[in-house]
Design an enzyme around this catalytic site. Structure first.
Site, PDB file in Angstrom:
ATOM      1  CG  ASP A 209      51.750  34.698  40.870  1.00 57.41           C
ATOM      2  OD1 ASP A 209      50.972  33.661  39.535  1.00 57.41           O
ATOM      3  OD2 ASP A 209      51.118  35.330  42.111  1.00 57.41           O
TER       4      ASP A 209
ATOM      5  N   GLY B  87      38.037  24.197  34.851  1.00 57.27           N
ATOM      6  CA  GLY B  87      39.124  24.468  33.428  1.00 57.27           C
ATOM      7  C   GLY B  87      38.046  24.898  32.476  1.00 57.27           C
ATOM      8  CB  THR B  88      36.432  28.697  32.721  1.00 55.41           C
ATOM      9  OG1 THR B  88      37.166  29.119  33.383  1.00 55.41           O
ATOM     10  CG2 THR B  88      35.003  27.859  33.189  1.00 55.41           C
TER      11      THR B  88
ATOM     12  CG  HIS C 105      47.878  36.016  38.693  1.00 58.14           C
ATOM     13  ND1 HIS C 105      48.180  34.732  39.917  1.00 58.14           N
ATOM     14  CD2 HIS C 105      47.759  37.424  39.568  1.00 58.14           C
ATOM     15  CE1 HIS C 105      48.352  36.009  40.590  1.00 58.14           C
ATOM     16  NE2 HIS C 105      47.768  37.185  40.821  1.00 58.14           N
TER      17      HIS C 105
HETATM   18  C1  GAR Z   1      41.551  31.662  36.653  1.00 57.47           C
HETATM   19  O1  GAR Z   1      40.959  32.606  37.037  1.00 57.47           O
HETATM   20  C2  GAR Z   1      42.979  31.919  36.744  1.00 57.47           C
HETATM   21  O2  GAR Z   1      43.329  32.782  36.763  1.00 57.47           O
HETATM   22  C3  GAR Z   1      42.968  31.368  38.203  1.00 57.47           C
HETATM   23  O3  GAR Z   1      42.233  29.985  39.061  1.00 57.47           O
HETATM   24  C4  GAR Z   1      40.798  30.452  38.183  1.00 57.47           C
HETATM   25  C5  GAR Z   1      40.524  29.209  37.208  1.00 57.47           C
HETATM   26  O4  GAR Z   1      39.710  29.172  36.169  1.00 57.47           O
HETATM   27  N1  GAR Z   1      44.474  30.909  38.457  1.00 57.47           N
HETATM   28  C6  GAR Z   1      45.049  31.162  39.603  1.00 57.47           C
HETATM   29  O5  GAR Z   1      44.971  31.814  40.566  1.00 57.47           O
HETATM   30  C7  GAR Z   1      47.199  30.912  39.674  1.00 57.47           C
HETATM   31  N2  GAR Z   1      47.055  31.654  40.156  1.00 57.47           N
HETATM   32  P1  GAR Z   1      39.470  27.650  35.524  1.00 57.47           P
HETATM   33  O6  GAR Z   1      39.750  27.031  36.143  1.00 57.47           O
HETATM   34  O7  GAR Z   1      38.460  27.996  35.372  1.00 57.47           O
HETATM   35  O8  GAR Z   1      40.523  27.796  34.324  1.00 57.47           O
END
Ligand code: GAR
Length: 204
Positions: A153, A14-15, A112
């Site tokens: 996407d 969840g950043t 993405h």
């Molecule tokens: C992020 O890098 C986001 O862009 C990616 O997962 C990570 C989640 O991090 N999403 C995808 O790959 C979707 N296709 P987070 O939970 O720390 O925000």
């Protein structure tokens, strides 16, 4: 007129949710308010981030509900209860059906971690995206915020930001740079842009 009510869908750390919470707090999303954090996993640390910020959080588990259809029906019920106008997929690692995405045209956005159309589509999520970029040897990567439709996407691009790939990068190092230099910047900006458009539409 009321602000655009936002639901942030999460599955993990969840950043990106945190970046949205911080941006709202510092006045960078004047046309939107995060009204709900929805997770498909009870283990997602993102839920704690939502709670800490005083936002309503809910877990909807596909496993417990038994099918994609039952999962999506429950999600729709929650969204209607909370009068949600805009859905943000912020590290949400579950594919939504055409049935669901057709219900919310230009009302779902996703972040993405690559410059679409590179390294996207089925199988490209999280660290896998950065592994693929390093394997290909690209010198520039980045992040994309786009509307969500039935093609993974494949929806209209809202914002992109490029990030340099450096000698010796590992997938983890590259992921962190893409988050810091691109995702956490363009996701709040795109959220404000779309929130404003939705708010203006409501007054018309
Ligand atoms: C992020 O890098 C986001 O862009 C990616 O997962 C990570 C989640 O991090 N999403 C995808 O790959 C979707 N296709 P987070 O939970 O720390 O925000």
């Amino acid at each position: 007129m009321d602000k655009t009510r936002i639901a942030v869908f999460v599955s993990g750390g969840g950043t990106n949710l945190q970046a949205l919470i911080d941006s709202e707090k510092s006045g960078q999303i004047p046309d939107g308010e995060i009204a709900l954090v929805l997770s498909n996993s009870s283990k997602a640390y993102a839920i704690e981030r939502g709670k800490k910020a005083g936002i309503k959080t809910v877990v909807v588990s596909k496993k417990e509900l038994g099918s994609q259809q039952a999962f999506e029906e429950k999600v729709v019920t929650v969204l209607e209860e909370e009068k949600i106008d805009l859905i943000i997929l912020a590290g949400f690692m579950s594919i939504l059906s055409k049935n669901f995405t057709d219900r919310y045209p230009k009302r779902i956005i996703n972040v993405h971690p690559s410059l679409i159309p590179s390294f996207c589509g089925d199988g490209f999520w999280g660290l896998h995206v950065h592994e693929a970029a390093l394997k290909k040897g690209v010198k520039v990567t980045g992040a994309t915020v786009h509307f969500v439709n039935e093609i993974t996407d494949g929806g209209e691009i809202i914002m992109q930001k490029a990030v340099e790939v450096k000698e010796g990068d590992t997938p983890e190092v590259l992921q962190k740079r893409v988050m810091e230099e691109a995702e956490w910047i363009i996701l709040p900006r795109a959220t404000q842009k779309v929130s404003k458009e939705i708010r203006l539409e409501k007054v018309r």
